[in-house]
Scaffold this motif. Sequence first.
Motif, mmCIF file in Angstrom:
data_model
loop_
_atom_site.group_PDB
_atom_site.id
_atom_site.type_symbol
_atom_site.label_atom_id
_atom_site.label_comp_id
_atom_site.label_asym_id
_atom_site.label_seq_id
_atom_site.Cartn_x
_atom_site.Cartn_y
_atom_site.Cartn_z
ATOM 1 N N ASP A 13 -41.291 -22.297 -23.289
ATOM 2 C CA ASP A 13 -39.700 -22.156 -22.772
ATOM 3 C C ASP A 13 -39.212 -23.555 -22.101
ATOM 4 O O ASP A 13 -39.971 -24.358 -21.860
ATOM 5 N N SER A 15 -36.436 -25.414 -19.695
ATOM 6 C CA SER A 15 -35.255 -25.166 -18.433
ATOM 7 C C SER A 15 -33.974 -25.471 -18.799
ATOM 8 O O SER A 15 -33.764 -26.091 -20.087
ATOM 9 N N LYS A 16 -33.126 -25.266 -18.209
ATOM 10 C CA LYS A 16 -31.705 -25.714 -18.428
ATOM 11 C C LYS A 16 -31.534 -27.135 -18.615
ATOM 12 O O LYS A 16 -30.848 -27.648 -19.271
ATOM 13 N N GLU A 48 -42.282 -27.096 -14.094
ATOM 14 C CA GLU A 48 -41.687 -27.961 -15.014
ATOM 15 C C GLU A 48 -41.869 -29.063 -15.385
ATOM 16 O O GLU A 48 -41.801 -30.012 -14.521
#
Length: 131
Positions: A13, A15-16, A48
């Motif tokens: 995934d 992050s933004k 992150e």
Amino acid sequence: SATDAVLFLTCGDDSKGGNAIVKLHQLRWQPGPDGKPAPALEELRRYEMLATVTPLSEHPACLVSNGRYAMRAVNTQLYVWNLDTQQLTAIVQHENGCAFTSMLLHPAQRLLFMGALTGQIECYRSGPAQQ
């Protein structure tokens, strides 16, 4: 046994902000409703990984960790993050430009085995260069 737990990392995934997200999971076996062992998955921590050059979820890759660093192979590069600071500490380029396909850390020694697209398995040792 029912109290054994397995820790593992997943990645993919973003992050933004475009940084990779790495999750530390714990898989335990506990008694189910019928008394038989049943799996229970828990996310223990989310990292992150900062300073990613490209969104890592766009690339097929593999991920390993020794508990101190997380390493992710993407095409011909190996990204290394410090898990405490979540900072990218190194990007290693394969010297012959070959894509990495898999990785495995030795359980007791400072060795990293990496499979290459050519079918070769390469072994890297951490520490001072040997004469």
